[in-house]
Scaffold this motif. Sequence first.
Motif, mmCIF file in Angstrom:
data_model
loop_
_atom_site.group_PDB
_atom_site.id
_atom_site.type_symbol
_atom_site.label_atom_id
_atom_site.label_comp_id
_atom_site.label_asym_id
_atom_site.label_seq_id
_atom_site.Cartn_x
_atom_site.Cartn_y
_atom_site.Cartn_z
ATOM 1 N N GLN A 16 0.881 -1.196 -0.141
ATOM 2 C CA GLN A 16 0.044 0.017 -0.072
ATOM 3 C C GLN A 16 0.719 1.457 0.210
ATOM 4 O O GLN A 16 0.438 2.295 -0.600
ATOM 5 C CB GLN A 16 -0.849 0.227 1.117
ATOM 6 N N TRP A 17 1.955 1.186 0.319
ATOM 7 C CA TRP A 17 2.875 2.337 0.635
ATOM 8 C C TRP A 17 3.271 2.884 -0.642
ATOM 9 O O TRP A 17 3.403 4.213 -1.037
ATOM 10 C CB TRP A 17 4.331 1.909 1.333
ATOM 11 N N ALA A 18 3.516 1.917 -1.752
ATOM 12 C CA ALA A 18 3.615 2.335 -3.037
ATOM 13 C C ALA A 18 2.458 3.272 -3.583
ATOM 14 O O ALA A 18 3.153 4.183 -4.643
ATOM 15 C CB ALA A 18 4.076 1.318 -3.938
ATOM 16 N N THR A 19 1.533 2.946 -3.584
ATOM 17 C CA THR A 19 0.371 3.727 -4.009
ATOM 18 C C THR A 19 0.466 5.206 -3.473
ATOM 19 O O THR A 19 0.047 6.219 -4.250
ATOM 20 C CB THR A 19 -1.145 3.474 -3.756
ATOM 21 N N ARG A 20 1.021 5.513 -2.307
ATOM 22 C CA ARG A 20 1.274 6.784 -2.182
ATOM 23 C C ARG A 20 2.146 7.742 -2.587
ATOM 24 O O ARG A 20 2.140 8.971 -2.572
ATOM 25 C CB ARG A 20 1.660 6.873 -0.561
ATOM 26 N N TYR A 21 2.895 7.222 -3.542
ATOM 27 C CA TYR A 21 3.701 7.920 -4.451
ATOM 28 C C TYR A 21 3.352 8.606 -5.682
ATOM 29 O O TYR A 21 3.826 9.421 -6.503
ATOM 30 C CB TYR A 21 5.049 7.093 -4.680
ATOM 31 N N ILE A 22 2.077 8.195 -6.048
ATOM 32 C CA ILE A 22 1.325 8.311 -7.276
ATOM 33 C C ILE A 22 0.794 9.812 -7.025
ATOM 34 O O ILE A 22 -0.127 9.883 -5.955
ATOM 35 C CB ILE A 22 0.219 7.349 -7.527
ATOM 36 N N ARG A 23 1.223 10.707 -8.245
ATOM 37 C CA ARG A 23 0.292 11.946 -8.252
ATOM 38 C C ARG A 23 -0.592 11.870 -9.473
ATOM 39 O O ARG A 23 -0.273 10.926 -10.423
ATOM 40 C CB ARG A 23 1.377 13.022 -8.614
ATOM 41 N N GLN A 24 -1.370 12.795 -9.598
ATOM 42 C CA GLN A 24 -2.568 12.852 -10.452
ATOM 43 C C GLN A 24 -2.050 12.372 -11.820
ATOM 44 O O GLN A 24 -2.571 12.049 -12.689
ATOM 45 C CB GLN A 24 -3.292 13.865 -10.287
ATOM 46 N N GLU A 25 -0.615 13.415 -12.185
ATOM 47 C CA GLU A 25 -0.323 13.529 -13.368
ATOM 48 C C GLU A 25 0.598 12.525 -13.981
ATOM 49 O O GLU A 25 1.070 12.543 -15.162
ATOM 50 C CB GLU A 25 0.178 15.004 -13.603
ATOM 51 N N ASP A 26 1.002 11.590 -12.959
ATOM 52 C CA ASP A 26 1.958 10.465 -13.265
ATOM 53 C C ASP A 26 1.481 9.573 -14.488
ATOM 54 O O ASP A 26 0.168 9.302 -14.492
ATOM 55 C CB ASP A 26 2.395 9.850 -12.189
ATOM 56 N N TRP A 27 2.613 9.188 -15.140
ATOM 57 C CA TRP A 27 2.152 8.145 -15.896
ATOM 58 C C TRP A 27 2.492 6.732 -15.286
ATOM 59 O O TRP A 27 3.637 6.645 -14.861
ATOM 60 C CB TRP A 27 2.926 8.130 -17.476
ATOM 61 N N LEU A 28 1.628 5.764 -15.243
ATOM 62 C CA LEU A 28 1.890 4.452 -14.562
ATOM 63 C C LEU A 28 2.227 3.535 -15.869
ATOM 64 O O LEU A 28 1.527 3.321 -16.396
ATOM 65 C CB LEU A 28 0.658 4.192 -13.762
ATOM 66 N N VAL A 29 3.218 2.678 -15.151
ATOM 67 C CA VAL A 29 3.712 1.645 -16.110
ATOM 68 C C VAL A 29 3.831 0.461 -15.380
ATOM 69 O O VAL A 29 4.489 0.332 -14.236
ATOM 70 C CB VAL A 29 5.096 1.960 -16.776
ATOM 71 N N GLY A 30 2.967 -0.747 -15.462
ATOM 72 C CA GLY A 30 2.991 -1.756 -14.830
ATOM 73 C C GLY A 30 3.905 -2.918 -15.879
ATOM 74 O O GLY A 30 3.980 -3.273 -16.762
ATOM 75 N N VAL A 31 4.848 -3.398 -14.809
ATOM 76 C CA VAL A 31 5.989 -4.299 -15.260
ATOM 77 C C VAL A 31 5.587 -5.535 -14.867
ATOM 78 O O VAL A 31 5.814 -5.826 -13.534
ATOM 79 C CB VAL A 31 7.438 -3.812 -14.797
ATOM 80 N N ASP A 32 5.264 -6.460 -15.708
ATOM 81 C CA ASP A 32 4.950 -8.029 -15.436
ATOM 82 C C ASP A 32 4.106 -8.021 -14.270
ATOM 83 O O ASP A 32 2.887 -7.426 -14.236
ATOM 84 C CB ASP A 32 6.106 -8.815 -15.275
ATOM 85 N N ARG A 33 4.269 -8.522 -13.191
ATOM 86 C CA ARG A 33 3.272 -8.832 -12.074
ATOM 87 C C ARG A 33 2.968 -7.359 -11.472
ATOM 88 O O ARG A 33 2.016 -7.231 -10.777
ATOM 89 C CB ARG A 33 3.782 -9.470 -10.994
ATOM 90 N N GLY A 34 3.992 -6.311 -11.717
ATOM 91 C CA GLY A 34 3.683 -4.800 -11.202
ATOM 92 C C GLY A 34 2.246 -4.203 -11.760
ATOM 93 O O GLY A 34 1.717 -3.428 -11.129
ATOM 94 N N ALA A 35 2.003 -4.630 -13.073
ATOM 95 C CA ALA A 35 0.809 -4.256 -13.624
ATOM 96 C C ALA A 35 -0.546 -4.962 -13.110
ATOM 97 O O ALA A 35 -1.588 -3.992 -12.696
ATOM 98 C CB ALA A 35 0.743 -4.841 -15.131
ATOM 99 N N LEU A 36 -0.273 -6.248 -12.370
ATOM 100 C CA LEU A 36 -1.422 -6.541 -11.600
ATOM 101 C C LEU A 36 -1.782 -5.983 -10.433
ATOM 102 O O LEU A 36 -2.980 -5.579 -9.941
ATOM 103 C CB LEU A 36 -1.229 -8.445 -11.502
ATOM 104 N N PHE A 37 -0.656 -5.445 -9.873
ATOM 105 C CA PHE A 37 -0.704 -4.875 -8.497
ATOM 106 C C PHE A 37 -1.505 -3.554 -8.649
ATOM 107 O O PHE A 37 -2.460 -3.174 -7.876
ATOM 108 C CB PHE A 37 0.793 -4.417 -8.025
ATOM 109 N N LEU A 38 -1.251 -2.872 -9.608
ATOM 110 C CA LEU A 38 -1.780 -1.553 -10.195
ATOM 111 C C LEU A 38 -3.262 -1.781 -10.301
ATOM 112 O O LEU A 38 -4.170 -1.056 -9.688
ATOM 113 C CB LEU A 38 -1.161 -0.880 -11.307
#
Length: 213
Positions: A16-38
């Motif tokens: 859950q800590w990782a989602t706190r780094y996200i800002r509204q304008e960020d581009w999010l890229v999921g890498v393999d299982r990281g995509a499922l996390f998002l």
Amino acid sequence: MKPNRILLFAGGNLGQWATRYIRQEDWLVGVDRGALFLIQHGLSPRLSIGDFDSVSVEERAKIEQHSGNVSACDPVMKDLTDTEMALTWALEQQPAEIVLLGALGSRFDHTLANVHLLQKALLARIDCKIVDETNEIHLIDRELTVERDHFAHVSLLPFSPEVTGITLCGFQYPLQDATLRIGDTIGISNVLTADSGTITVKTGLLLTIKSKD
């Protein structure tokens, strides 16, 4: 339009800590299982990339359904790790900053390889860091300003055989025009004494690691 910041979510340690780094304008890229996390956290990756060998058929279908774009490759016939493929794509977008999350984990070979990827961003002169719940890692060859935050310690490790002209300002243990060589540990566990400090080097590559216990 160039993005200001791209966040790469790899398949290592995430929470859950990782989602706190996200800002509204960020581009999010999921890498393999990281995509499922998002996706499991209600977020749609702009791009999901990798061989997807760490997800099930059902999970991959969910990734394909909820991603803006998917770039898949064969898990055997490839020359780059999933994270390197994602970083290469991110560098091509020429953002101001790239943040790698989930790039550290139980596989030390992958962890070390991902730390080495910081040099690709450094050569492109794009600010890049690796972050997890207890660490923040930069690679520098010039100067870095370090802000006081929840990471209590700041450590310096030479990434090249020799790093010269290391000068610290705002730290408990100062250095002035110092040299660190591979194997030296004098740079471990320094502490900021001001709200921010600066680290400068003249030659070589220096890893700076903010951490907490």
